[in-house]
Each structure stands twice: as C-alpha cells, then as structure tokens.
Design an enzyme around this catalytic site. Sequence first.
Site, short mmCIF file in Angstrom:
data_model
loop_
_atom_site.label_atom_id
_atom_site.label_comp_id
_atom_site.label_asym_id
_atom_site.label_seq_id
_atom_site.Cartn_x
_atom_site.Cartn_y
_atom_site.Cartn_z
CB SER A 19 36.08 32.67 31.91
OG SER A 19 35.46 32.29 33.10
CB ALA A 77 30.28 37.92 39.58
N GLY A 78 32.34 37.62 42.44
CA GLY A 78 32.42 36.87 43.70
C GLY A 78 32.54 35.37 43.51
N GLY A 96 35.14 33.87 42.08
CA GLY A 96 36.54 33.44 42.02
C GLY A 96 37.16 33.39 40.64
CD GLU A 143 42.87 35.20 43.80
OE1 GLU A 143 42.62 35.95 42.83
OE2 GLU A 143 42.08 35.03 44.74
CG ASP A 149 38.57 32.98 46.16
OD1 ASP A 149 38.00 32.48 47.14
OD2 ASP A 149 38.19 34.04 45.61
N1 LIG Z 1 38.12 35.61 31.92
C1 LIG Z 1 38.96 36.56 32.31
N2 LIG Z 1 39.72 37.22 31.40
C2 LIG Z 1 40.59 38.16 31.80
N3 LIG Z 1 40.75 38.58 33.08
C3 LIG Z 1 40.00 37.99 34.02
C4 LIG Z 1 39.08 36.95 33.70
N4 LIG Z 1 38.50 36.53 34.84
C5 LIG Z 1 39.03 37.30 35.83
N5 LIG Z 1 39.92 38.17 35.36
C6 LIG Z 1 40.69 39.15 36.17
O1 LIG Z 1 40.25 39.06 37.52
C7 LIG Z 1 39.65 40.30 37.96
C8 LIG Z 1 38.40 40.02 38.79
O2 LIG Z 1 38.80 39.55 40.02
P1 LIG Z 1 38.00 39.85 41.35
O3 LIG Z 1 37.78 41.30 41.51
O4 LIG Z 1 38.74 39.15 42.41
O5 LIG Z 1 36.59 39.17 41.12
P2 LIG Z 1 36.20 37.61 41.11
O6 LIG Z 1 37.43 36.83 41.46
O7 LIG Z 1 35.15 37.49 42.16
O8 LIG Z 1 35.65 37.32 39.76
C9 LIG Z 1 39.32 41.04 36.68
O9 LIG Z 1 39.40 42.43 36.91
C10 LIG Z 1 40.42 40.58 35.73
O10 LIG Z 1 41.59 41.34 35.94
C1 LIG Z 2 36.75 38.58 50.20
C2 LIG Z 2 37.52 37.28 50.03
O1 LIG Z 2 37.36 36.51 51.22
C3 LIG Z 2 36.99 36.44 48.87
C4 LIG Z 2 37.03 37.13 47.54
O2 LIG Z 2 36.45 36.34 46.52
P1 LIG Z 2 36.12 36.95 45.08
O3 LIG Z 2 37.40 37.45 44.49
O4 LIG Z 2 35.15 38.07 45.28
O5 LIG Z 2 35.54 35.82 44.26
C5 LIG Z 2 39.00 37.63 49.84
C6 LIG Z 2 39.93 36.44 50.01
O6 LIG Z 2 39.60 35.48 50.74
O7 LIG Z 2 41.00 36.48 49.43
MG LIG Z 3 38.79 37.18 43.03
#
Ligand SMILES: Nc1ncnc2c1ncn2[C@@H]1O[C@H](COP(=O)(O)OP(=O)(O)O)[C@@H](O)[C@H]1O
Ligand SMILES: C[C@@](O)(CCOP(=O)(O)O)CC(=O)O
Ligand SMILES: [Mg+2]
Length: 407
Positions: free
Chosen positions: A129, A135-136, A138, A178, A189
């Site tokens: 990726s 980091a928010g 998605g 998700e 997302d």
């Molecule tokens: N490139 C990636 N490789 C492996 N796992 C990933 C990757 N991107 C996301 N993930 C999974 O998604 C989780 C992060 O999701 P989340 O906490 O919702 O943050 P966000 O969706 O904002 O990046 C990670 O802990 C991991 O399990």
């Molecule tokens: C906090 C929320 O509104 C968004 C979460 O987004 P992210 O996984 O932090 O990128 C949760 C959701 O809508 O499922």
């Molecule tokens: Mg997420």
Amino acid sequence: MSLPFVTSAPGKVILFGEHSAVYDKRAIAASINSLRTYLYTSENSNDDTITLDFPDIELHHTWQHHTLAKIPPTSDHDSIEPHIANNILQIIQESNIVNPLHINAAFCFLYLYKCLIPLQSNIRFKLISTSPIGAGLGSSAAISVVLSHAMLHLSSNFNNNHTNITKDLINKYAFLGEKCIHGNPSGIDNLVSTHGGAISYQRNGDTRILDINMNHTDLLLTYTKVPRSTKTLVAHVKTLHDSMPQIIEPVLQSMHTIAIDAERLLLLSSSSQNDNTEGLAKLIAINQALLQSLGVSHESIERVKLLSDNLGIGPTKLTGAGGGGCTFTLIQDKTHLSTFKEILNQDYQFETIETQLGGPGCLIVPRTKLTPQHIEKIDILFNGTDLSRSEIDEILLPGPNQFLPWD
Ligand SMILES: Nc1ncnc2c1ncn2[C@@H]1O[C@H](COP(=O)(O)OP(=O)(O)O)[C@@H](O)[C@H]1O
Ligand SMILES: C[C@@](O)(CCOP(=O)(O)O)CC(=O)O
Ligand SMILES: [Mg+2]
C-alpha cells in the site's frame, strides 16, 4: 487459469461525520486515488497451501489447506458468526500471530477466505500500500476491498462458476472484512473505497453519489504519525454514548445536521459560480470541536489546528477515527502556507500530503489482460523490499499515464 492478477482500491478522507456515521447519522467522504492498496494474487510454490504476505506490517504466514478446512463452513455473510470467529482466532493464536495489527489483518483475510474460496489452495496473496496504515485514511477498508474483489474473482473462476461480480457484491464482502477489523464499522469507508468519487452516506438511509468536482477544493492532509486504532476509538465513543446518551446523542445529531448542510454547500458550489468556502469552513471548525468533545482528538491534532488558525490558513479537522493519525486543513488563505508546511514538517516532524480528492474505486487487471512484460515488472516490484511510493506508483497507479490496463 485466472492467476496471476492484481486488484486495487483507494484510501479516503471523511470530510464530515466520522464516528457519528456509526450511529446512523449522515457522513460525507471522498476517495484518494494516489493513496492506494494493491493485491497481487498468484500461484504458490507449494501445493495445498495458502500464503498471506503483508510486508507493510511484516506479516507473513503460510497455512496448509487442511488446517483451514477444519474451520466450519460459513452461512451468514452479513455478520460475523461467533463460532467461526472463535475457530479462526484459535488458528491465528496457534500460528503464533500475536501483534494486534497482525491479528486484525489475518482475521479479515481468513474470514473472507472461508466465506468466498474455502476449497481453493495453492495461492499467494501479496499486498502493498502507498497509504499510511492506521492513520484515518481508510487502509483497513482498502485491504478489505482488494481481498474481497480478488476472492470474488477467484470464486467466479472456480469450476467455471461465472458469477457476475458487481461493485455492490465487492462492497458487501468488504464490509464484512471491515467488521473483522473494526468491530462495528459504519460502512462508509468500504463504500467509498469500492465506488471511488465522493459519497454522502447514512448507514440505514440512502447513499448518494455526489457529482462534484473536488479539484477546486484546496485541502492539505497532515499525517501526525501518532499511531492509533480505529477499533479502540470507536469503542471509546460507544462507552461514552452508553453512559450518557442524553448528552452524546445531541452531539452526534449536530454532526448529522452539519453533514447535510455540507452536502448542500458542496453541491451548490459545483452547480453554480457561488463560492461557499466560508460556509464549509465554519462547518469544518464546528465538526472538529464536536469530535474533540467526544474525546477523539489528540494533542498532535490540536497542534495542527492551532497552527493553521494562528497563521490564518483555514480550519483543520481530524479525519477518520482521530486519536492521532491524519488531519485535513481547508486552505482559504495561502499567504503563510509555506511557513505552515515548514513548521509541520521540520518542527513537529509531521508529514504533509498534497493530494487530490476523488478518482476511481476498486479496479482489477485480470490474467487475460496481463502481458509477459507486465508480469515481469509486477513480479519484480512485489518481490522488492522498502519500496518508495514513487516506485510503486510508476508501475501500479491507475490514471492517465498508467502502465497496467486497469478495468
Ligand atoms: N497495507 C496493509 N497491510 C496489512 N494490513 C493492513 C494494511 N493496511 C491496513 N491494514 C490493517 O488495517 C488495520 C488499520 O485499520 P484502522 O485502525 O481502521 O486504520 P485505518 O483504516 O484508518 O488505516 C491495521 O491494523 C491492519 O490490520
Ligand atoms: C470512526 C469511523 O467513522 C471512521 C474510521 O475511519 P478510519 O478507519 O480511521 O480510516 C468509523 C466508521 O465509520 O466505521
Ligand atoms: Mg479503518
């Protein structure tokens, strides 16, 4: 033969309505084409094995097919079945996967595998990726979408069972993915990562594809690099909501009203010459204050907000679950923009990301469209280590100068 092939899905920015979206309030999000997740699905060198190769989080594991065959068959593909989840979590534990980041990713992978291709083996799934993870932006939805898309593709090719793979079907399984990672996601997302573009979404309401040109919306993303987990932050808001519903419900309702008003302004701006930036700026500032009142802001986020306010750049709001991660700043005045970026980068060691919003959702390059030259380049890329964003973009990024024939 359907292997190898590549699937891809974008990250996103939630402009309005994170957290409240979980409580059936309206939210607005847009895809980010340049921050994408790519999955290369190819033949494994060992028979009867399934390999998960997620180098971004240093997770690599190979299961024998007979180990995964012990998990009972799934029947409900809309929610997580507790007895299946328990079986999968036990296998994860027996595989010595202990880091929570790894557990979430492996759980999502194995759950979708059991739902979609439980009889298939001799496959390797390698995922990379260009989006910051956790980091928010998605990334969890993007991995759910690429896995769902790839496994649906494999399922439709298995025994010549040619199911029509629609975006709605990809989104359905991505939502399930998700749920494995977040517990209780709103679904925004995975929807925006599947469909791309800009979307107005309400969990139990209608979904509206927003036909707006986001190129004129000047946003600066700031990645604070403070790690956080969406699952924990969503659980925190639930505890707060459960303990004082009369206070928290009106806060969430305000966010709903903000999203509705923001949608009206965004549509108005793209259909007329009206400049509604001032109105949007007020809504961004109020939405951030409401999120802060829920306890999902963070010192790092407040620092970006204070700096953008003091330099007169424009309002800053967290995006995604908060607690660190990313913010976006609506740039209303560029006079001190370079000072803003310099302080963020050099004094705070935050990364600023200039990107355009919108662009395609999930995409695939099936085996039939890959030439030997494509396969050679992809093989080299996916076997590389410490890849930079530009090295990945050069081969994989969809767009006007794309190397691969994305569908
Ligand atoms: N490139 C990636 N490789 C492996 N796992 C990933 C990757 N991107 C996301 N993930 C999974 O998604 C989780 C992060 O999701 P989340 O906490 O919702 O943050 P966000 O969706 O904002 O990046 C990670 O802990 C991991 O399990
Ligand atoms: C906090 C929320 O509104 C968004 C979460 O987004 P992210 O996984 O932090 O990128 C949760 C959701 O809508 O499922
Ligand atoms: Mg997420």
